[in-house]
Scaffold this motif. Structure first.
Motif, PDB file in Angstrom:
ATOM      1  N   LYS A   1       4.514  -1.157  -1.164  1.00 51.03           N
ATOM      2  CA  LYS A   1       4.022  -0.220  -0.148  1.00 51.03           C
ATOM      3  C   LYS A   1       3.264  -0.950   0.950  1.00 51.03           C
ATOM      4  CE  LYS A   1       3.321   4.094   1.169  1.00 51.03           C
ATOM      5  NZ  LYS A   1       4.455   4.961   1.600  1.00 51.03           N
ATOM      6  N   LEU A   2       2.500  -1.959   0.554  1.00 51.26           N
ATOM      7  CA  LEU A   2       1.746  -2.730   1.539  1.00 51.26           C
ATOM      8  C   LEU A   2       2.662  -3.579   2.409  1.00 51.26           C
ATOM      9  CD1 LEU A   2      -1.235  -3.859  -0.704  1.00 51.26           C
ATOM     10  CD2 LEU A   2      -1.406  -2.404   1.321  1.00 51.26           C
ATOM     11  N   ILE A   3       3.733  -4.097   1.815  1.00 56.12           N
ATOM     12  CA  ILE A   3       4.643  -4.970   2.560  1.00 56.12           C
ATOM     13  C   ILE A   3       5.424  -4.196   3.601  1.00 56.12           C
ATOM     14  CG2 ILE A   3       6.731  -6.382   2.355  1.00 56.12           C
ATOM     15  CD1 ILE A   3       5.617  -7.356  -0.348  1.00 56.12           C
ATOM     16  N   TYR A   4       5.975  -3.024   3.201  1.00 54.67           N
ATOM     17  CA  TYR A   4       6.790  -2.286   4.175  1.00 54.67           C
ATOM     18  C   TYR A   4       6.107  -1.031   4.696  1.00 54.67           C
ATOM     19  CZ  TYR A   4       8.268   0.473   0.051  1.00 54.67           C
ATOM     20  OH  TYR A   4       8.312   1.230  -1.084  1.00 54.67           O
ATOM     21  N   GLY A   5       4.804  -0.852   4.426  1.00 58.50           N
ATOM     22  CA  GLY A   5       4.084   0.318   4.937  1.00 58.50           C
ATOM     23  C   GLY A   5       3.935   0.253   6.442  1.00 58.50           C
ATOM     24  N   SER A   6       4.265   1.323   7.120  1.00 50.59           N
ATOM     25  CA  SER A   6       4.251   1.331   8.584  1.00 50.59           C
ATOM     26  C   SER A   6       2.907   1.771   9.161  1.00 50.59           C
ATOM     27  CB  SER A   6       5.354   2.259   9.108  1.00 50.59           C
ATOM     28  OG  SER A   6       5.181   3.579   8.586  1.00 50.59           O
ATOM     29  N   ARG A   7       2.076   2.441   8.357  1.00 49.78           N
ATOM     30  CA  ARG A   7       0.819   2.986   8.873  1.00 49.78           C
ATOM     31  C   ARG A   7      -0.363   2.040   8.675  1.00 49.78           C
ATOM     32  NH1 ARG A   7       0.222   9.447   7.941  1.00 49.78           N
ATOM     33  NH2 ARG A   7       2.096  10.086   9.068  1.00 49.78           N
ATOM     34  N   ILE A   8      -0.120   0.921   8.057  1.00 55.41           N
ATOM     35  CA  ILE A   8      -1.204  -0.014   7.776  1.00 55.41           C
ATOM     36  C   ILE A   8      -1.055  -1.223   8.693  1.00 55.41           C
ATOM     37  CG2 ILE A   8      -2.345  -1.346   5.963  1.00 55.41           C
ATOM     38  CD1 ILE A   8      -0.944   0.415   3.919  1.00 55.41           C
ATOM     39  N   SER A   9      -2.172  -1.647   9.282  1.00 55.05           N
ATOM     40  CA  SER A   9      -2.128  -2.792  10.190  1.00 55.05           C
ATOM     41  C   SER A   9      -1.734  -4.058   9.430  1.00 55.05           C
ATOM     42  CB  SER A   9      -3.499  -2.998  10.852  1.00 55.05           C
ATOM     43  OG  SER A   9      -4.456  -3.386   9.887  1.00 55.05           O
ATOM     44  N   LEU A  10      -1.095  -4.967  10.142  1.00 53.95           N
ATOM     45  CA  LEU A  10      -0.624  -6.208   9.523  1.00 53.95           C
ATOM     46  C   LEU A  10      -1.791  -6.999   8.945  1.00 53.95           C
ATOM     47  CD1 LEU A  10       1.625  -8.234   8.929  1.00 53.95           C
ATOM     48  CD2 LEU A  10       1.277  -9.171  11.232  1.00 53.95           C
ATOM     49  N   LYS A  11      -2.898  -7.035   9.647  1.00 56.65           N
ATOM     50  CA  LYS A  11      -4.062  -7.792   9.190  1.00 56.65           C
ATOM     51  C   LYS A  11      -4.597  -7.236   7.873  1.00 56.65           C
ATOM     52  CE  LYS A  11      -8.623  -9.377  10.709  1.00 56.65           C
ATOM     53  NZ  LYS A  11      -9.623  -9.346  11.824  1.00 56.65           N
ATOM     54  N   LEU A  12      -4.707  -5.907   7.795  1.00 57.57           N
ATOM     55  CA  LEU A  12      -5.213  -5.268   6.581  1.00 57.57           C
ATOM     56  C   LEU A  12      -4.246  -5.472   5.429  1.00 57.57           C
ATOM     57  CD1 LEU A  12      -7.344  -3.526   5.229  1.00 57.57           C
ATOM     58  CD2 LEU A  12      -6.111  -1.495   6.020  1.00 57.57           C
ATOM     59  N   ARG A  13      -2.954  -5.411   5.725  1.00 58.40           N
ATOM     60  CA  ARG A  13      -1.956  -5.628   4.678  1.00 58.40           C
ATOM     61  C   ARG A  13      -2.080  -7.025   4.084  1.00 58.40           C
ATOM     62  NH1 ARG A  13       3.790  -3.827   7.024  1.00 58.40           N
ATOM     63  NH2 ARG A  13       2.699  -3.439   8.968  1.00 58.40           N
ATOM     64  N   ILE A  14      -2.218  -8.010   4.937  1.00 62.29           N
ATOM     65  CA  ILE A  14      -2.334  -9.394   4.465  1.00 62.29           C
ATOM     66  C   ILE A  14      -3.575  -9.568   3.599  1.00 62.29           C
ATOM     67  CG2 ILE A  14      -2.714 -11.780   5.205  1.00 62.29           C
ATOM     68  CD1 ILE A  14      -0.994 -11.168   7.666  1.00 62.29           C
ATOM     69  N   ILE A  15      -4.684  -8.957   4.013  1.00 64.74           N
ATOM     70  CA  ILE A  15      -5.933  -9.076   3.259  1.00 64.74           C
ATOM     71  C   ILE A  15      -5.799  -8.434   1.887  1.00 64.74           C
ATOM     72  CG2 ILE A  15      -8.347  -8.326   3.153  1.00 64.74           C
ATOM     73  CD1 ILE A  15      -8.432  -8.583   6.213  1.00 64.74           C
ATOM     74  N   VAL A  16      -5.267  -7.208   1.834  1.00 65.48           N
ATOM     75  CA  VAL A  16      -5.156  -6.488   0.563  1.00 65.48           C
ATOM     76  C   VAL A  16      -4.167  -7.180  -0.373  1.00 65.48           C
ATOM     77  CG1 VAL A  16      -4.535  -4.302  -0.540  1.00 65.48           C
ATOM     78  CG2 VAL A  16      -5.804  -4.288   1.609  1.00 65.48           C
ATOM     79  N   ILE A  17      -3.018  -7.604   0.165  1.00 63.97           N
ATOM     80  CA  ILE A  17      -2.020  -8.300  -0.653  1.00 63.97           C
ATOM     81  C   ILE A  17      -2.617  -9.593  -1.220  1.00 63.97           C
ATOM     82  CG2 ILE A  17       0.166  -9.570  -0.583  1.00 63.97           C
ATOM     83  CD1 ILE A  17       1.151  -7.497   1.460  1.00 63.97           C
TER      84      ILE A  17
END
Length: 562
Positions: free
Chosen positions: A223-239
């Motif tokens: 969900k984090l990798i292909y989620g469209s509503r989450i900013s790229l920066k936040l996705r990288i941090i959470v992953i």
């Protein structure tokens, strides 16, 4: 994206998860010497990616349900074909009385493909239901729906895994079948057998709780990798945080804080004898002579051993009865050991009081007394200990004589006793289990309910000593030990014997599968684990409740649509 690309992603998931599953020997490759079990945390991401993009395509119609099933089925098929690769080691089938090479090859291919395909059906159902659920909930992609999807999806997989553990028994049903949620080979949790934190968690939630966690982490990462509503920066941090947490958990050496109440010394008699349907007298005599020599060494060099354990189907007591009378046998053991010792051995037994049914029976003998108990194997191996109905049709087409010979010499019946605990002179309680029974969490929970330690007996002679199945069974046994907080001592024929403590940690593992005696001691913890008290029901019922809520939510949304 063309359909074949979705299938390629599914195949990638199957391949990744098969690499994570135990059975591989990576010791010679230093960079992955610790194994690839960690891949279980990310192995399903390609499958989720394929299902999400295929389902989200607006040009798709309801006919895509069939393709959704195929995508999941293909992932499961690749996975099970690879982890069931040990089926090939039983060829040729001369150890089971089938001398025809073509028939042997045909049977092995039939068993391998049908077993893998039958198990993959449940992965196909998971993909179909997941895609349907996703297509409904994505129409209103609120935070509540997203959170709920993260919980309902692991619950769905857990329920289908539970049903799959029944499925193998029905697929290979025969006169020796014991139906129940027993056949858990392939469960993703076994990939994490080396993780001490996961084994500790299994003592509370069992393998299905671990499975829920694996699917949840995979889905969150997807969900984090292909989620469209989450900013790229936040996705990288959470992953990154999730992957760091997984890495830390993997390297932690978590041990239970409970102290041992007593200590048990053991002697394992490990053998390396080929399994044959009808061994000739010379082969039987040679095997028995080897057993006598090993037992004599135990008495002379390790007489303090409280338990002496033989492998599965060793036939030691049956063989000795061919040469000595009951009183002579009693005298033999009395002289062999000055102090009372427990000797456990098993073999094929014909019960004249039960319509001449044959059993794989384990006898427990007090060396200063007599036989003090027996246990009949309950979970028999299809094809090895009874011929399934579907396989019997195939065999009869080519050789009715072979089927008849197998029925007379090896066709066994499942035991009736649910417990097998032996109270040895008020010193310790021990419960024997036999080979394939280790894969059945519910069955083991019942068998060892009142025991302090588990005596496991195995033989990989029919697999010609293939290390793949032996390594997979070792990982499975580690979970049984951790779930129930009971140490497991395993004596093996044509495999490496082992001792596993009550936390699922390998205390001892034989360096090879040669005939030898293995001695040592293991700590006993008498308190029961939470899992040993309640079993799998809390996780199964919680998953069922989540699915019921999911169905209700989907129904509500569909009925409210204009």
């Amino acid at each position: 994206m063309a359909k074949y690309r979705y299938h390629a992603l599914a195949a990638l998931s199957g391949l990744l998860l098969s690499l994570a599953y135990p059975g591989w020997d990576f010791n010679s490759i230093w960079i992955i010497k610790g194994g690839l079990g960690w891949i279980a945390w990310i192995g399903l991401i390609p499958l989720f990616f394929a299902l999400k993009h295929f389902t989200a395509n607006p040009t798709r119609t309801k006919s895509t349900l069939k393709t959704n099933f195929k995508i999941g089925f293909f992932a499961g098929l690749i996975y099970f074909l690879i982890i069931f690769r040990w089926f090939w080691s039983i060829h040729p089938l001369n150890t089971l009385g089938i001398e025809n090479s073509f028939l042997s090859l045909l049977i092995v291919i039939f068993i391998w493909i049908l077993s893998s395909g039958g198990m993959a059906v449940f992965w196909g159902l998971f993909s179909l239901i997941f895609a349907f659920q996703f297509s409904i909930l994505k129409k209103n992609s609120s935070i509540l729906n997203t959170c709920y999807l993260l919980l309902a999806t692991p619950a769905l997989f857990v329920l289908l895994e539970y049903l799959r553990s029944w499925g193998f028994g029905f697929l290979w049903a025969g006169s020796g079948s014991l139906f129940g949620p027993h056949w858990t080979v392939g469960n993703l949790s076994y990939a994490l057998a080396d993780n001490s934190v996961i084994r500790w968690l299994a003592s509370y939630v069992g393998i299905y709780g671990i499975t829920f966690l694996i699917i949840l982490v995979n889905l969150m990462l997807a969900k984090l990798i292909y989620g469209s509503r989450i900013s790229l920066k936040l996705r990288i941090i959470v992953i990154s945080l999730i992957l760091i947490a997984i890495s830390v958990i993997g390297y932690l050496n978590f041990n239970s804080t409970s102290t041992a109440s007593k200590n048990l010394t053991y002697a394992i008699i490990q053998t390396s004898q080929q399994t044959k349907l009808n061994p000739n007298p010379q082969e039987t005599l040679a095997g028995f002579k080897e057993q006598l020599e090993l037992l004599d060494r135990v008495a002379k060099e390790h007489s303090a051993s409280q338990i002496i354990l033989f492998p599965e189907a060793s036939n030691f007591f049956q063989n000795i009865s061919l040469f000595l009378t009951p009183s002579q046998i009693q005298n033999y053991f009395y002289k062999l050991f000055k102090e009372p010792r427990l000797v456990i051995s098993g073999g094929r037994a014909l019960d004249t009081d039960a319509d001449d049914k044959a059993y794989s029976r384990v006898f427990s003998l007090d060396t200063q007394g007599d036989i003090i108990g027996f246990y009949d194997k309950r979970l028999l191996t299809p094809g090895g200990e009874f011929i399934p109905y579907s396989l019997k049709i195939l065999v009869n087409l080519f050789s009715k004589n072979t089927s008849s010979l197998f029925n007379q010499a090896r066709d066994l019946s499942p035991g009736q006793k649910e417990t097998s605990t032996i109270d040895f002179r008020y010193q310790f309680n021990i419960a024997p289990i036999i080979c394939s029974e280790a894969i059945a969490p519910k069955l083991i929970k019942k068998i060892i309910q009142s025991s302090d330690v588990v005596a496991s007996m195995a033989s990989y002679g029919v697999f010609h000593g293939n290390p793949t199945i032996a390594n997979q069974m070792l990982a499975i046994t580690r979970f049984r030990a951790a779930e129930n907080h009971k140490p497991v001592i395993t004596a093996t024929n044509m495999g490496r014997s082992s001792v596993i403590d009550s936390a699922g940690k390998i205390v001892f593992l034989a360096t090879n599968n040669n005939s030898q005696i293995l001695t040592g001691s293991v700590d006993i913890h008498q308190q029961k684990s939470w899992y040993n008290k309640v079993g799998d029901w809390p996780i199964i019922l919680a998953s069922l409740l989540l699915i019921i809520i999911s169905i209700s939510l989907i129904w509500f949304k569909e009925t409210r649509r204009p």
